[in-house]
Scaffold this active site. Structure first.
Site, mmCIF file in Angstrom:
data_model
loop_
_atom_site.group_PDB
_atom_site.id
_atom_site.type_symbol
_atom_site.label_atom_id
_atom_site.label_comp_id
_atom_site.label_asym_id
_atom_site.label_seq_id
_atom_site.Cartn_x
_atom_site.Cartn_y
_atom_site.Cartn_z
ATOM 1 N N ASN A 33 -1.799 -0.341 10.824
ATOM 2 C CA ASN A 33 -1.643 -1.101 9.650
ATOM 3 C C ASN A 33 -0.593 -2.151 9.344
ATOM 4 O O ASN A 33 0.295 -2.146 10.306
ATOM 5 C CB ASN A 33 -1.817 -0.478 7.768
ATOM 6 C CG ASN A 33 0.035 0.205 8.488
ATOM 7 O OD1 ASN A 33 0.698 -0.604 7.393
ATOM 8 N ND2 ASN A 33 0.572 1.123 9.100
ATOM 9 N N GLY B 272 2.808 -4.695 5.168
ATOM 10 C CA GLY B 272 3.717 -5.347 5.403
ATOM 11 C C GLY B 272 4.947 -5.053 3.907
ATOM 12 O O GLY B 272 5.186 -6.344 3.449
ATOM 13 N N LEU B 273 5.183 -3.674 3.118
ATOM 14 C CA LEU B 273 5.830 -3.435 2.577
ATOM 15 C C LEU B 273 5.719 -4.680 0.962
ATOM 16 O O LEU B 273 6.619 -4.810 0.148
ATOM 17 C CB LEU B 273 7.703 -3.897 2.403
ATOM 18 C CG LEU B 273 7.376 -3.033 3.728
ATOM 19 C CD1 LEU B 273 9.547 -3.308 4.386
ATOM 20 C CD2 LEU B 273 7.180 -1.164 3.756
ATOM 21 N N CYS C 21 10.315 0.453 8.599
ATOM 22 C CA CYS C 21 8.662 -0.563 9.425
ATOM 23 C C CYS C 21 8.500 -1.366 9.867
ATOM 24 O O CYS C 21 9.738 -2.696 10.134
ATOM 25 C CB CYS C 21 8.727 -1.233 7.555
ATOM 26 S SG CYS C 21 7.392 -1.465 7.524
HETATM 27 C C1 LIG Z 1 -1.186 2.478 5.074
HETATM 28 C C2 LIG Z 1 0.036 2.568 5.814
HETATM 29 C C3 LIG Z 1 1.071 2.163 5.186
HETATM 30 C C4 LIG Z 1 2.567 2.688 4.716
HETATM 31 N N1 LIG Z 1 3.365 2.128 4.394
HETATM 32 C C5 LIG Z 1 4.792 2.568 4.087
HETATM 33 C C6 LIG Z 1 5.624 2.672 3.539
HETATM 34 O O1 LIG Z 1 5.623 1.492 2.768
HETATM 35 N N2 LIG Z 1 6.391 3.207 4.088
HETATM 36 C C7 LIG Z 1 6.887 3.842 4.554
HETATM 37 O O2 LIG Z 1 8.237 4.507 4.674
HETATM 38 N N3 LIG Z 1 5.775 4.062 6.008
HETATM 39 C C8 LIG Z 1 4.680 3.961 5.857
HETATM 40 N N4 LIG Z 1 3.450 4.270 5.967
HETATM 41 C C9 LIG Z 1 3.729 5.074 6.979
HETATM 42 C C10 LIG Z 1 3.528 6.769 7.012
HETATM 43 O O3 LIG Z 1 4.295 7.296 5.663
HETATM 44 C C11 LIG Z 1 3.933 7.377 8.073
HETATM 45 O O4 LIG Z 1 4.801 7.726 8.370
HETATM 46 C C12 LIG Z 1 3.142 7.765 9.180
HETATM 47 O O5 LIG Z 1 1.309 6.541 9.297
HETATM 48 C C13 LIG Z 1 2.785 8.847 9.948
HETATM 49 O O6 LIG Z 1 2.452 9.656 9.413
HETATM 50 P P1 LIG Z 1 0.456 9.938 9.421
HETATM 51 O O7 LIG Z 1 0.209 9.383 10.609
HETATM 52 O O8 LIG Z 1 0.021 10.844 8.913
HETATM 53 O O9 LIG Z 1 -0.326 8.492 8.853
HETATM 54 C C14 LIG Z 1 2.845 3.914 5.861
HETATM 55 C C15 LIG Z 1 1.324 4.278 6.862
HETATM 56 C C16 LIG Z 1 0.133 4.037 6.397
HETATM 57 C C17 LIG Z 1 -1.083 3.760 7.682
#
Ligand SMILES: Cc1cc2nc3c(=O)[nH]c(=O)nc-3n(C[C@H](O)[C@H](O)[C@H](O)COP(=O)(O)O)c2cc1C
Length: 322
Positions: free
Chosen positions: A77, A80-81, A138
């Site tokens: 992804n 971009g916050l 991020c």
């Molecule tokens: C679409 C998407 C948006 C995310 N947005 C954020 C975010 O705003 N802030 C953050 O700390 N992590 C964000 N993450 C990271 C997730 O919280 C997580 O740390 C990361 O995806 C790894 O875990 P997973 O493999 O279970 O997805 C985002 C991940 C995805 C897929």
């Protein structure tokens, strides 16, 4: 019934006791990241906690589309916050969380140390917010890794938050570093009560006809199963470097995945990408953990937490030349 409760902030004056260790990770909670439009039948209120979308001082539109692509072993992804800014979140989202059974942790990110301080100050005393997760990690915004890759900057951001709030503070680290223990130690010394490991790993995916990035940006953040071995090793190493609790996240889809993180030293876990395929994943993993403890006649997670450290072979050593 086995006791699944965990205190993820024992060094905080009141602690932060969760009734179970399963959380929804930041950016994947509901369609807007704040729990909006959850699919029917998703019992997120029975989880240990949920993490609401990273919120910044000013609203952010996020990056150009496409911003998410799914493959077999990973998701990438470049959101971009995207968020409406702290003022709107405190006014329009936080009041909804007040009556929830599940504690809401709000994630924040600043571009400068002062912004971390301002965000924590703005949140202070807002009903509905149980803790803060500092996102220094991020990979999808310009300068987003400046904090995550520097022990000094991470320490400064953490200090700015912990001195501006009475809430428990968790710091989420990036896997885009050579030695995560240096950053973890800096965050712990600055007073964070827990660590979340990890955010996404920088990656790239190209379309096969023109060799262009499939995302609107050149690179993105890799999550899902491909991230799991990396985050797991980082949890393992960090467990040996700091005393504070670690929350493991990266590629968890099943109860076995969650158990792996607990064995490696995580006190709790978060689930992100798996929510896209099935938003029931966190509750299924929770039910699986309950079954695992009951089946093995274990009274609590403490019985299995960190057991890899007791059984691990000695660290990789070169084989002597013959
Ligand atoms: C679409 C998407 C948006 C995310 N947005 C954020 C975010 O705003 N802030 C953050 O700390 N992590 C964000 N993450 C990271 C997730 O919280 C997580 O740390 C990361 O995806 C790894 O875990 P997973 O493999 O279970 O997805 C985002 C991940 C995805 C897929």
């Amino acid at each position: 019934m086995p006791d699944l409760s965990v205190n993820i902030a024992p060094s905080h004056e009141t602690g932060f006791l969760l009734r179970n260790p399963v959380m929804i990770s930041c950016g994947t909670f509901g369609q807007d990241g704040y729990g909006g439009h959850m699919a029917a039948g998703v019992e997120f209120q029975s989880l240990g906690a949920v993490v609401a979308k990273t919120t910044t001082v000013h609203p952010r539109l996020g990056n150009t589309t496409p911003r998410i692509v799914h493959a077999k072993a990973w998701t990438m992804n470049s959101i971009g916050l995207q968020n409406p800014g702290i003022e709107v979140v405190l006014r329009e989202q936080a009041p909804k969380w007040v009556d929830w059974q599940v504690p809401v942790i709000l994630s924040i990110a600043g571009e400068r140390v002062e912004e971390y301080r301002d965000l924590a100050t703005a949140i202070e005393g807002t009903p509905g917010i149980a803790a803060i997760e500092i996102n220094v990690s991020c990979p999808n915004v310009e300068g987003g890794l400046d904090f995550a890759q520097s022990p000094d900057f991470t320490g400064e951001a953490v200090r700015a938050v912990v001195t501006s709030t009475r809430l428990p503070v968790i710091t989420k680290l990036s896997p885009n570093v050579t030695d995560i223990t240096l950053i973890a130690k800096a965050a712990a010394e600055a007073g964070t009560h827990a660590l979340t490991l990890t955010n996404t790993l920088i990656g790239m995916a190209l379309d096969h006809d023109e060799g262009r990035s499939v995302l609107g940006t050149v690179t993105g953040g890799v999550s899902g199963p491909a991230l799991k071995p990396i985050s797991l090793a980082m949890v393992y190493k960090t467990f040996q470097a700091v005393e504070i609790p670690i929350i493991g996240v990266g590629g968890i889809e099943t109860t076995d995945d969650a158990l792996d993180y607990i064995y490696a030293g995580a006190r709790a876990i978060q689930i992100g990408t798996a929510n896209f395929a099935s938003p029931r994943t966190p509750q299924d993993v929770l039910a699986g953990l309950e079954r695992h403890l009951s089946h093995n006649k274990l009274s609590s997670l403490a019985d299995i937490a960190g057991i890899t450290h007791e059984t691990a072979p000695s660290p990789n050593k070169p084989i002597p030349a013959v």
